[in-house]
Write an enzyme that holds these catalytic residues in place. Structure first.
Site, PDB file in Angstrom:
ATOM      1  CE  LYS A  92     -42.195  70.916  58.194  1.00  0.00           C
ATOM      2  NZ  LYS A  92     -42.527  72.339  58.442  1.00  0.00           N
ATOM      3  CD  GLU A 114     -39.079  77.131  53.496  1.00  0.00           C
ATOM      4  OE1 GLU A 114     -39.419  77.467  52.357  1.00  0.00           O
ATOM      5  OE2 GLU A 114     -39.871  76.667  54.349  1.00  0.00           O
ATOM      6  CB  SER A 382     -45.285  66.478  63.821  1.00  0.00           C
ATOM      7  OG  SER A 382     -44.049  66.524  64.507  1.00  0.00           O
TER       8      SER A 382
END
Lengths: 400, 266
Positions: A92, A114, A382
């Site tokens: 991210k 968010e 990830s």
């Protein structure tokens, strides 16, 4: 061979994507589109981005050969792209660094985001602290409960976390609320969307920032095994880690691209988060057209996945397009399969994977078993699973 | 001439402004909606805006979102909303009804099917919040070919060139969002709205409705001095939320009368 060139100038990936927002947001998106176009090829901006990815995030993330796991399965060799080793523990942060640098260029002192699992919220709070930006994170109140450590992490980093009580109190409601904040405070606020969804230019911009994953992986695979993998496997909720690793491979026709969605309790139960695999109807939500889990009245239905980061009723429009043109294949694995992969990974490789990534691992394990050891799978790991240990313990009936 | 156009024309002759209250269909219960629509008309509404419940109303504030949730608790879908309009039309063939909602329920029904059914039910205008003109050319054509008016929003940030694009697609009236934010936000700034409306009027002869910040009778009166229509949404829905079932019709009628009187006092 035709070179892949998507989206079009208004953000369409074939029939998907676009800008489906109220008039009140149009100018803000136009401003963002123009500014991103200005900076996306700007050497100075790209150099600043690369510097932060290297020195703040810790890139390049390594590619790792999972020898024991591969041998245990006895099929294709499995390699992992180690996004779990990034600062803040997931892919991210690649995107939040990019968008926050853009916010700074645009003179916006306040960023909002968010978050579902909390990883994007943490990554946003992190870069906001580093750049001295005010940060507000919207999070469904259900997720606030499920992901308490990440909530505290964001607060430590100086962010304000706003629990969202409306709707299903999860990621999609947090997204609605963040949009409302943005439309109200658009003059001084930059909205950092965490996935490859939302109105144009977000799906393209987030993909571009995340594509560092695939760009590095291509070079690393070449160095490690002298060729590219037979298939690239990544989990798909909104789909940012998958787009990040897929995108640089799209024109490599010999590399299969496989997106793994969350089948939750099983596709047949309806309690899942796999709009592509389940062939959900196409619709409009959160600013873009895509496959959407909905009822016959067009109301968005509540989804289920053990992994908060995959618990989303839509999917990024570029994935919808890659499915339709058969460039990528989409499959789904259940909560149980993902949990099994999670435990196997912990004990066989000494890596605690995020529950999101465990979906990709689960499918890779199944697929590898059907392939010979000359074949190679590259799995995008990830994120790391530290954030999930409470969930895993609870599901195992253990009180921490 | 559409029912919306002829209503505006008649009001202009009488030098009156249109009062357009908004309620969400099915809120607080589907059995009340048609009665509420008649009560609003009887107490001074000139047109009605009927909200189509949606699970993810991104452009609405908490008040209207809760209305959607109450309606959805009774599984009110677009098909039911159209049935309500059909029932309303049995007794009222004169008051225009504008549906306001989001794209996904319309797409789930199919845009052409929706246009047919809306026309048959007696709908007059359609405002699809998340369909900017660039994304809904086909839909607008389908509406217009059935003499349904596509209503579009203009915002404080809409640029001049874009206003031209929008008013070319719009018919019936254009809806000026009087503030930055979601429905039911803070009070609007009347001086700023006045200035913006002048700029819009230089580009179109369509009537202009103003909404998103009209919270009381005094604001309604001020807006009536400059706009052709006053849209009152969150304030109406708040009244629905705060009323017992017994008092519902009376309270909504009283509020509408109060707004009517304020608008007419100019």
């Amino acid at each position: 061979m035709q070179v892949y060139d998507m989206p079009d100038e208004r953000g369409h990936f074939g029939p998907y994507g676009g800008v489906f927002v109220a008039e009140t947001l149009i100018e803000a998106l136009e401003e963002l589109r123009v500014m991103y176009e200005r900076y996306r090829h700007d050497p100075e901006f790209l150099a600043e981005f690369a510097y932060d990815l290297k020195h703040f995030v810790g890139r390049p993330s390594p590619v790792y050969y999972a020898q024991r796991l591969s041998e245990k399965i006895g099929g294709a060799r499995i390699y992992f792209k180690r996004e779990d080793l990034n600062h803040t523990g997931a892919h991210k942060v690649n995107n939040t660094v990019g968008q926050a640098l853009l916010a700074k260029r645009m003179g916006k002192p306040r960023v909002i985001a968010e978050t579902g699992a909390g990883q994007h919220g943490v990554a946003t709070a992190t870069i906001a602290a580093r750049l001295g930006l005010e940060c507000v994170v919207y999070m469904g109140s259900e997720d606030v409960k499920r992901q308490a450590p990440n909530v505290y992490r964001m607060k430590l980093l100086g962010a304000t976390v706003v629990p969202v009580e409306s709707g299903s109190k999860t990621l999609k409601d947090a997204l609605n609320e963040a949009m409302r904040d943005w439309v109200t405070n658009v003059a001084d606020t930059f909205y950092i969307i965490g996935t490859v969804a939302g109105p144009h230019p977000y799906p393209m911009m987030v993909r571009d920032f995340q594509s560092v994953i695939g760009i590095e992986a291509k070079q690393q695979m070449q160095e490690m095994i002298g060729r590219q993998p037979d298939a690239v496997v990544a989990c798909v909720g909104g789909g940012s880690n998958a787009m990040g690793i897929f995108y640089p491979y799209i024109d490599e026709e010999n590399v299969k691209l496989i997106g793994v969605e969350a089948a939750g309790y099983g596709l047949e139960t309806g309690k899942h988060a796999a709009p592509l695999t389940a062939n959900s109807p196409v619709g409009v939500l959160h600013g873009n057209r895509t496959y959407l889990m909905q009822d016959k009245n067009g109301q968005i239905v509540e989804t289920h996945s053990v992994s908060a980061g995959l618990d989303y009723p839509g999917v990024g429009p570029e994935h919808a397009w890659l499915k339709d043109i058969h460039r990528a294949e989409y499959v789904a694995v259940t909560d149980d399969e993902a949990m099994n992969a999670f435990h196997t990974m912990c004990r066989t490789e000494g890596i605690i994977p995020a529950l999101e990534s465990s979906h990709a691992i689960a499918y890779a394990m199944k697929l590898a078993a059907t392939m010979s050891p000359e074949k190679v799978l590259l799995v995008n790991l990830s994120g790391r699973g530290d954030k999930d240990i409470n969930t895993v313990a609870r599901l195992s009936g253990i009180e921490l | 001439m559409s029912r919306i156009q002829s209503t505006f024309a008649a009001l202009a002759q009488q030098k009156k402004k249109a009062l357009i209250p908004y309620i969400t269909a099915g809120d607080p219960h589907p059995k009340h909606t048609v009665n509420l629509m008649h009560a609003l008309v009887n107490s001074g509404a000139n047109m009605l805006e009927l909200g189509v419940p949606f699970s993810d109303p991104m452009a609405d504030g908490p008040v209207i979102q809760r209305a959607s949730e109450r309606a959805l608790a009774h599984h009110v879908g677009l098909v039911d909303v159209l049935q309500m309009v059909r029932t309303f039309r049995e007794k009222d063939t004169k008051t225009p009804v504008i549906l306001m909602g989001y794209a996904n329920p319309v797409e789930a029904m199919g845009i052409e099917n929706f246009a047919d059914q809306a026309k048959a039910a007696g709908v007059d205008g359609v405002l699809t919040v998340d369909y900017p003109p660039e994304e809904c050319g086909d839909f607008v054509s389908l509406l217009k070919s059935r003499e349904l008016d596509p209503i579009f929003l203009l915002s404080p940030t809409t640029e001049a060139s874009r206003i031209n694009t929008i008013v070319r697609q719009a018919s019936g009236f254009v809806y000026y969002v009087s503030l930055k934010g979601v429905t039911g936000s803070q009070n609007l700034d009347i001086a700023q709205v006045t200035e913006r409306l002048q700029s819009i009027r230089s580009k179109t002869s369509l009537p202009i409705g103003v909404g998103f910040g009209v919270r009381d009778a005094e604001t309604a009166r001020q807006v009536a001095e400059i706009a052709d229509a006053i849209v009152v949404g969150s304030r109406m829905v708040q009244e629905v939320e705060n009323s017992t079932e017994q008092a519902l019709l009376g309270n909504l009628a009283a509020l509408t009368s109060e707004l009517r009187a304020a608008i007419d006092s100019n």
